[in-house]
Design an enzyme around this catalytic site. Structure first.
Site: not given
Ligand code: FRU
Length: 494
Positions: A22, A198
């Site tokens: 992300d 998320e």
């Molecule tokens: C989304 C996620 C988020 C988390 C991150 C961990 O892709 O699962 O929810 O904070 O990636 O790398």
């Protein structure tokens, strides 16, 4: 890291090496520099050991890698996704005599809990100190993450949206100082549930062609997308400082491809201008097994930076429109000679001489009759080193007589480096009704292993990764069977 691999995007950000997911903490500083942080595992080409990597850019296409910005304190802990703000008025008390203090708000992931922490930077976002009294929010949950904070001017408060991941709920919190947070409301069980919510984002957004302002709440859903794995849904609506009210109960998706997830909007652009955002161009179904890992020692790139608005598009009320952020920094030469293309003809553009290997093209079709429209328009991107299109990325549309225009994309012939993965599905489609104006357009950027497509001025968009063996460096645009009087134009830059 080397950026010379055949599959390495040149104008989309990818990490120097190892694994990225992300985008995090994105902000534009007062000097006009764009800051991108990102979920980063500096020690492996799969997720784990999460840090915040950092890069900066003056145009969102050419990036400078910066030192890692946030590290976990303990082995096994992870600095998960979050956001960053510029605390101009020093509401946090971390800064003296400066207007460019940056505060990052992120999730600390441990095997016990997911808590929300903050860290501050006195040097404009290059190095951070963790707040001594972390966490700032703890609810004794292992599934509570991804705080995204904005400044809400009408109430003079910070506002956070955050995911109660497995409860399909987005929490809204407010704070005067980024340290003390008050729970204000929840937005729950809306639209698509999938298996998790998320990376929520709340941002002011204009209605195209008006002075009306709305708020957009975007929620990333993974797993459980209609096409499998990860997707992004969004809700247009109104925000009063504590509660978000959507305009209707519809479920809307941001992208019709499979590689656009966990997008975030930049902090620091004016509230009354269209927001700018970047998403992660992958999908948790296959992000950790794509071939760039073993072949070139990196995994994942970001999608193209985009500018977002709402529009009441034909039969799509409150549609999220996204267009590429100003692409002129990519243009070193115009590749299609003026006046060359005509209707029912093929235009061939060899761009193998372009050093970046990145292609931007725009095709538009006009004077389409509102009744009995006919014909097809297709693009094929293939390799100059082969005489065939056996290896190619393709797409096109049907101007149907009675139905809406159907558009398709096919990456099945651009996957030689990634054969037989059952989740790496290869065909995508959507429809865009022809406008009353009789104009239809396609805009795309292709950058070695990633394609971003914008249909009908951004009414429908798709981000697609692909893993061809050879460098695809020829574009062919062909129209056939179009009605008499229909006009076609194509422009391409490298
Ligand atoms: C989304 C996620 C988020 C988390 C991150 C961990 O892709 O699962 O929810 O904070 O990636 O790398």
């Amino acid at each position: 890291g080397s950026y010379t691999g055949t599959l390495r995007p040149q104008v989309h950000f990818s990490p120097p090496r190892e694994f990225m997911n992300d985008p995090n903490g994105m902000f534009k500083d007062a000097k006009g520099v764009w800051h991108l942080y990102y979920q980063y595992n500096p020690t492996d080409t799969v997720a784990g050991n999460q840090h915040w990597g950092h890069a900066t850019s003056k145009d969102l296409y050419h990036w400078v890698n910066q030192p890692i910005a946030l590290f976990p304190d303990k082995k096994g802990d992870g600095i998960f996704s979050g956001s960053a703000v510029i605390d101009v008025n020093n509401t946090s008390g971390f800064f003296t005599d400066q207007k460019d203090g940056v505060v990052a708000i992120y999730t600390l992931n441990t095997d016990q809990e997911q808590t929300q922490e903050i860290a501050y930077s006195k040097d404009g976002g290059y190095s951070f100190t963790k707040y001594a009294n972390n966490p700032v929010i703890s609810i004794n949950s292992t599934q509570f993450r991804d705080p995204k904070v904005i400044w809400h001017a009408p109430t003079s408060r910070w506002v956070m949206v955050i995911a109660y991941v497995q409860e399909y709920s987005i929490g809204i919190y407010t704070s005067p100082n980024l340290k003390d947070w008050t729970h204000a409301s929840n937005f729950s069980h809306r639209g698509l549930l999938g298996l998790q919510y998320e990376c929520p984002n709340l941002v002011p957004i204009p209605m195209q062609g008006t002075t009306e302002q709305f708020h957009l709440l975007a929620i990333s859903v993974n797993p459980g997308a209609p096409l499998g794995g990860s997707t992004t849904q969004y809700f247009p609506g109104h925000f009063n400082g504590t509660h978000f009210t959507p305009v209707d109960d519809a479920a809307r998706l941001a992208d019709f491809g499979k590689d656009n997830y966990a997008g975030q909007f930049f902090f620091g652009t004016p509230d009354n201008e269209p927001p700018v955002g970047i998403a992660w161009a992958s999908n948790w179904e296959y992000s950790q097994v794509v071939p760039t890992g073993p072949l070139e020692d990196w995994r994942s790139s970001m999608a193209l930076p985009r500018v977002y608005e709402l529009a009441n598009a034909t039969r799509r009320p409150f549609q999220l429109i996204s267009k590429p952020y100003d692409l002129t920094p990519l243009h070193t030469s115009q590749l299609v000679p003026p006046n060359s293309p005509t209707a029912n003809a093929t235009v061939r553009v060899d761009y193998s001489h372009i050093p970046s290997g990145a292609l931007h093209f725009r095709a538009s079709i006009s004077h389409i009759p509102t009744a009995n429209a006919a014909g097809t328009a297709n693009f094929t991107i293939y390799s100059s080193s082969f005489s065939s299109t056996d290896e190619s990325l393709r797409g096109g549309f049907f101007l149907a007589a009675s139905a809406d225009t159907l558009f398709w994309l096919d990456r099945s012939r651009a996957a030689r480096r990634f054969p037989d993965n059952p989740f790496f599905t290869d065909k995508f489609s959507t429809s865009t009704p022809i406008r009353d104006s009789g104009v239809w357009s396609l805009e795309a950027v292709f950058d070695r292993s990633i394609l971003d497509v914008f249909l009908d001025d951004g009414v429908q968009t798709a981000t697609l990764t692909c893993f061809p063996d050879a460098r695809l460096d020829v574009l062919e645009w062909a129209t056939e069977g179009l009605n008499e009087g229909v006009e076609v134009s194509v422009e391409a830059w490298g």
